[in-house]
Design a protein around this motif. Structure first.
Motif, PDB file in Angstrom:
ATOM      1  N   THR A 268      -3.600   4.171   5.996  1.00 32.49           N
ATOM      2  CA  THR A 268      -2.247   4.563   5.618  1.00 32.49           C
ATOM      3  C   THR A 268      -2.326   5.576   4.488  1.00 32.49           C
ATOM      4  OG1 THR A 268      -2.052   2.738   4.040  1.00 32.49           O
ATOM      5  CG2 THR A 268      -1.325   2.313   6.294  1.00 32.49           C
ATOM      6  N   ALA A 269      -1.259   6.363   4.359  1.00 29.40           N
ATOM      7  CA  ALA A 269      -1.270   7.433   3.363  1.00 29.40           C
ATOM      8  C   ALA A 269      -1.384   6.871   1.946  1.00 29.40           C
ATOM      9  CB  ALA A 269      -0.003   8.272   3.494  1.00 29.40           C
ATOM     10  N   LEU A 270      -0.612   5.811   1.645  1.00 34.11           N
ATOM     11  CA  LEU A 270      -0.645   5.244   0.297  1.00 34.11           C
ATOM     12  C   LEU A 270      -2.020   4.655  -0.013  1.00 34.11           C
ATOM     13  CD1 LEU A 270       0.791   4.466  -2.298  1.00 34.11           C
ATOM     14  CD2 LEU A 270       1.604   2.381  -1.163  1.00 34.11           C
ATOM     15  N   ASN A 271      -2.587   3.955   0.949  1.00 35.47           N
ATOM     16  CA  ASN A 271      -3.914   3.367   0.737  1.00 35.47           C
ATOM     17  C   ASN A 271      -4.964   4.455   0.520  1.00 35.47           C
ATOM     18  OD1 ASN A 271      -6.251   1.854   0.715  1.00 35.47           O
ATOM     19  ND2 ASN A 271      -5.767   0.682   2.530  1.00 35.47           N
ATOM     20  N   ASP A 272      -4.892   5.523   1.316  1.00 32.75           N
ATOM     21  CA  ASP A 272      -5.859   6.607   1.152  1.00 32.75           C
ATOM     22  C   ASP A 272      -5.743   7.262  -0.223  1.00 32.75           C
ATOM     23  OD1 ASP A 272      -6.727   6.085   3.683  1.00 32.75           O
ATOM     24  OD2 ASP A 272      -5.532   7.669   4.641  1.00 32.75           O
ATOM     25  N   GLN A 273      -4.513   7.447  -0.695  1.00 32.72           N
ATOM     26  CA  GLN A 273      -4.334   8.075  -1.999  1.00 32.72           C
ATOM     27  C   GLN A 273      -4.839   7.170  -3.127  1.00 32.72           C
ATOM     28  OE1 GLN A 273      -0.220   9.093  -2.308  1.00 32.72           O
ATOM     29  NE2 GLN A 273      -0.293  10.675  -0.722  1.00 32.72           N
ATOM     30  N   VAL A 274      -4.523   5.870  -3.045  1.00 32.77           N
ATOM     31  CA  VAL A 274      -4.972   4.936  -4.081  1.00 32.77           C
ATOM     32  C   VAL A 274      -6.495   4.823  -4.072  1.00 32.77           C
ATOM     33  CG1 VAL A 274      -4.916   2.528  -4.817  1.00 32.77           C
ATOM     34  CG2 VAL A 274      -2.815   3.658  -4.083  1.00 32.77           C
ATOM     35  N   THR A 275      -7.080   4.767  -2.875  1.00 31.14           N
ATOM     36  CA  THR A 275      -8.537   4.665  -2.785  1.00 31.14           C
ATOM     37  C   THR A 275      -9.210   5.922  -3.304  1.00 31.14           C
ATOM     38  OG1 THR A 275      -8.295   3.228  -0.854  1.00 31.14           O
ATOM     39  CG2 THR A 275     -10.454   4.209  -1.220  1.00 31.14           C
ATOM     40  N   ALA A 276      -8.611   7.090  -3.022  1.00 30.31           N
ATOM     41  CA  ALA A 276      -9.191   8.342  -3.514  1.00 30.31           C
ATOM     42  C   ALA A 276      -9.141   8.419  -5.033  1.00 30.31           C
ATOM     43  CB  ALA A 276      -8.460   9.531  -2.893  1.00 30.31           C
ATOM     44  N   LEU A 277      -8.073   7.871  -5.645  1.00 31.54           N
ATOM     45  CA  LEU A 277      -7.935   7.937  -7.098  1.00 31.54           C
ATOM     46  C   LEU A 277      -8.742   6.860  -7.814  1.00 31.54           C
ATOM     47  CD1 LEU A 277      -4.104   8.661  -7.459  1.00 31.54           C
ATOM     48  CD2 LEU A 277      -5.966  10.240  -7.900  1.00 31.54           C
ATOM     49  N   PHE A 278      -8.692   5.626  -7.302  1.00 34.46           N
ATOM     50  CA  PHE A 278      -9.271   4.493  -8.028  1.00 34.46           C
ATOM     51  C   PHE A 278     -10.428   3.817  -7.302  1.00 34.46           C
ATOM     52  CE2 PHE A 278      -4.693   4.704  -9.031  1.00 34.46           C
ATOM     53  CZ  PHE A 278      -4.768   4.968 -10.387  1.00 34.46           C
ATOM     54  N   GLY A 279     -10.687   4.171  -6.065  1.00 36.63           N
ATOM     55  CA  GLY A 279     -11.755   3.522  -5.321  1.00 36.63           C
ATOM     56  C   GLY A 279     -11.312   2.188  -4.755  1.00 36.63           C
ATOM     57  N   ARG A 280     -12.274   1.408  -4.282  1.00 35.31           N
ATOM     58  CA  ARG A 280     -12.005   0.096  -3.718  1.00 35.31           C
ATOM     59  C   ARG A 280     -11.925  -0.950  -4.829  1.00 35.31           C
ATOM     60  NH1 ARG A 280     -10.082  -0.029   1.135  1.00 35.31           N
ATOM     61  NH2 ARG A 280     -10.879  -2.156   1.349  1.00 35.31           N
ATOM     62  N   PHE A 281     -10.887  -1.796  -4.758  1.00 34.34           N
ATOM     63  CA  PHE A 281     -10.707  -2.857  -5.749  1.00 34.34           C
ATOM     64  C   PHE A 281     -11.455  -4.116  -5.298  1.00 34.34           C
ATOM     65  CE2 PHE A 281      -6.967  -0.169  -6.351  1.00 34.34           C
ATOM     66  CZ  PHE A 281      -7.006   0.030  -7.717  1.00 34.34           C
ATOM     67  N   THR A 282     -12.729  -3.972  -5.061  1.00 33.16           N
ATOM     68  CA  THR A 282     -13.554  -5.091  -4.624  1.00 33.16           C
ATOM     69  C   THR A 282     -14.441  -5.515  -5.780  1.00 33.16           C
ATOM     70  OG1 THR A 282     -13.542  -4.217  -2.365  1.00 33.16           O
ATOM     71  CG2 THR A 282     -15.183  -5.905  -2.898  1.00 33.16           C
ATOM     72  N   LEU A 283     -14.170  -6.708  -6.296  1.00 33.05           N
ATOM     73  CA  LEU A 283     -14.927  -7.224  -7.436  1.00 33.05           C
ATOM     74  C   LEU A 283     -15.954  -8.223  -6.917  1.00 33.05           C
ATOM     75  CD1 LEU A 283     -15.009  -6.976 -10.509  1.00 33.05           C
ATOM     76  CD2 LEU A 283     -13.503  -8.960 -10.650  1.00 33.05           C
ATOM     77  N   SER A 284     -17.198  -8.050  -7.313  1.00 27.24           N
ATOM     78  CA  SER A 284     -18.278  -8.919  -6.859  1.00 27.24           C
ATOM     79  C   SER A 284     -18.265 -10.236  -7.637  1.00 27.24           C
ATOM     80  CB  SER A 284     -19.620  -8.216  -7.026  1.00 27.24           C
ATOM     81  OG  SER A 284     -19.884  -7.980  -8.395  1.00 27.24           O
ATOM     82  N   GLY A 285     -19.212 -11.107  -7.273  1.00 28.25           N
ATOM     83  CA  GLY A 285     -19.314 -12.377  -7.982  1.00 28.25           C
ATOM     84  C   GLY A 285     -19.644 -12.212  -9.446  1.00 28.25           C
TER      85      GLY A 285
END
Length: 330
Positions: A268-285
Motif C-alpha cells: 500500500t502507498a502509506l506502508n511503502d512511504q512509512v517503510t521508506a522513511l523509517f524502515g521495518r518496525f520489527t524488534l528482535s528478542g
C-alpha cells in the motif's frame, strides 16, 4: 469461697469474640505523591524503551545491510552495436562461476529488469527501444571472496561491455553512516537514562518529603533505621515497578502493533512511504530483553533512592535533636 467462672454463672450465653481491626500499613498505600511518581516513572520508562528499541532496530538493520553487501556483487552488461545480449550474459555468468570464491550467479531476466525501471519509466515501455543494461547478480563466499582484479581482467577480455561493481565505494559509506547513526542513538539513550535517573531521584525525594512525619514518628518510638528504610523501600519499589512496567509495556506493545500493521498492509502507498522513511518496525528478542532491563533498572533505582533518602532524613532528625539551633536555622 471462690466465685464461679463466667461460663459457669451464665452457661447459655455465647462467648464474645474479640475482633481485631486489620493492621494498616506503615507507609500509606495511596497518596497524591505516589500517583505522581508512578506517572513520572511511566513516562520516562516509555521514552527510554522507545529509544532503546529504535537504536536496536537501526543496529540490526546496519548489520543486515553489511551482510547483504558483503555477500553479493553485481555485473552490468551494457548494450552495444552488434552485441548479442543473451550470449554476453551467459558468457559473463560462466566466467564468474569459473572464478574461485563465486558461489552462484543469476541473470536478471527482461521482466525483472522492466519492473526495476517501472518507477522511473512507467509501465508498458519497450526495452528494445532504450539502451537498457542487463545485470548478473553474483553471490560470493564471505570468508574467501574472489580476486576482483583478476575477475575484472577476465571480463574485460571476454566481454568488454561488462562492468563489475563490488559495491565497496557506497557500501563503506553506508556502513559508516549506519555506525554513526547507532552511535548517535546510543548517545541519546545515555542522555535519556541520565535524565530518567535524575527525574526519578527528585520525584522520589519529593514523594518522601510528604511522608517525613511518618519517618519521624517511627524513629521517635524506637524503630531502627534499617526497619524504617526497608518499609519505605518495599513500598516505593512497587511504585517504581508499576510505573516502569506500564511505560515499558506500552512501548513494547507499540512496536508489536506497528510490526503487525506493516505486515497486514503491505503493497500500500502509506506502508511503502512509512517503510521508506523509517524502515521495518520489527524488534528482535534482544530489544524486548533490553526493555525488560530498563524496567528492572528504573525500579531498582527508585528503591535505592528511597532507602538513601530515608537514611538521610533520619540523620537530619538526629542532628536536629542534638542541636536544636540547626533546626531553627533550617
Amino acid at each position: 469461697m471462690t466465685e464461679p467462672a463466667a461460663s459457669t454463672r451464665n452457661p447459655g450465653r455465647k462467648e464474645r469474640l474479640v475482633t481485631l481491626r486489620p493492621m494498616t500499613p506503615i507507609v500509606p498505600p495511596v497518596n497524591v505523591s505516589g500517583r505522581a511518581l508512578v506517572v513520572v516513572i511511566a513516562i520516562m520508562a516509555f521514552l527510554c524503551a522507545v529509544t532503546l528499541g529504535t537504536v536496536t532496530m537501526v543496529q540490526e538493520k546496519a548489520e543486515a545491510w553489511q551482510g547483504d553487501v558483503s555477500r553479493e556483487i553485481t555485473i552490468q552488461v551494457k548494450p552495444d552495436e552488434g552485441l548479442d545480449m543473451e550470449a554476453a550474459l551467459t558468457m559473463t555468468r560462466d566466467i564468474v562461476l569459473a572464478a574461485p570464491g563465486a558461489l552462484s550467479a543469476k541473470i536478471v531476466d527482461r521482466a525483472s529488469t522492466a519492473r526495476l525501471l517501472e518507477p522511473w519509466l512507467g509501465e508498458g515501455f519497450d526495452m528494445d527501444e532504450l539502451p537498457v543494461p542487463r545485470l548478473v547478480i553474483v553471490t560470493i563466499d564471505e570468508a574467501a571472496p574472489p580476486d576482483f582484479a583478476a575477475l575484472r581482467q577476465s571480463l574485460a577480455e571476454a566481454v568488454p561491455a561488462a562492468t563489475l561493481d563490488d559495491h565497496r565505494a557506497w557500501a563503506g559509506r553506508l556502513i559508516s553512516m549506519a555506525r554513526i547513526t547507532v552511535l548517535i542513538g546510543v548517545g541519546i539513550l545515555a542522555l535519556m537514562l541520565a535524565t530518567t535517573m535524575l527525574t526519578v531521584i527528585f520525584a522520589t525525594r519529593g514523594a518522601m518529603a510528604g511522608n517525613r512525619h511518618i519517618v519521624e514518628v517511627l524513629h521517635f518510638v524506637g524503630a531502627e533505621t534499617s526497619f524504617i528504610a526497608s518499609q519505605f523501600q518495599k513500598r516505593f519499589l512497587l511504585i517504581g515497578l508499576k510505573g516502569a512496567a506500564f511505560g515499558g509495556g506500552v512501548a513494547a506493545v507499540a512496536f508489536l502493533l506497528l510490526a503487525a500493521w506493516q505486515s497486514n498492509t503491505m503493497a500500500t502507498a502509506l506502508n511503502d512511504q512509512v517503510t521508506a522513511l523509517f524502515g521495518r518496525f520489527t524488534l528482535s528478542g534482544a530489544g524486548y530483553f533490553g526493555i525488560a532491563g530498563i524496567i528492572i533498572l528504573i525500579s531498582a533505582m527508585t528503591a535505592l533512592t528511597t532507602r538513601l533518602t530515608v537514611i538521610r532524613t533520619i540523620r537530619e532528625i538526629d542532628r536536629q535533636r542534638a542541636d536544636p539551633s540547626s533546626a531553627e536555622i533550617g
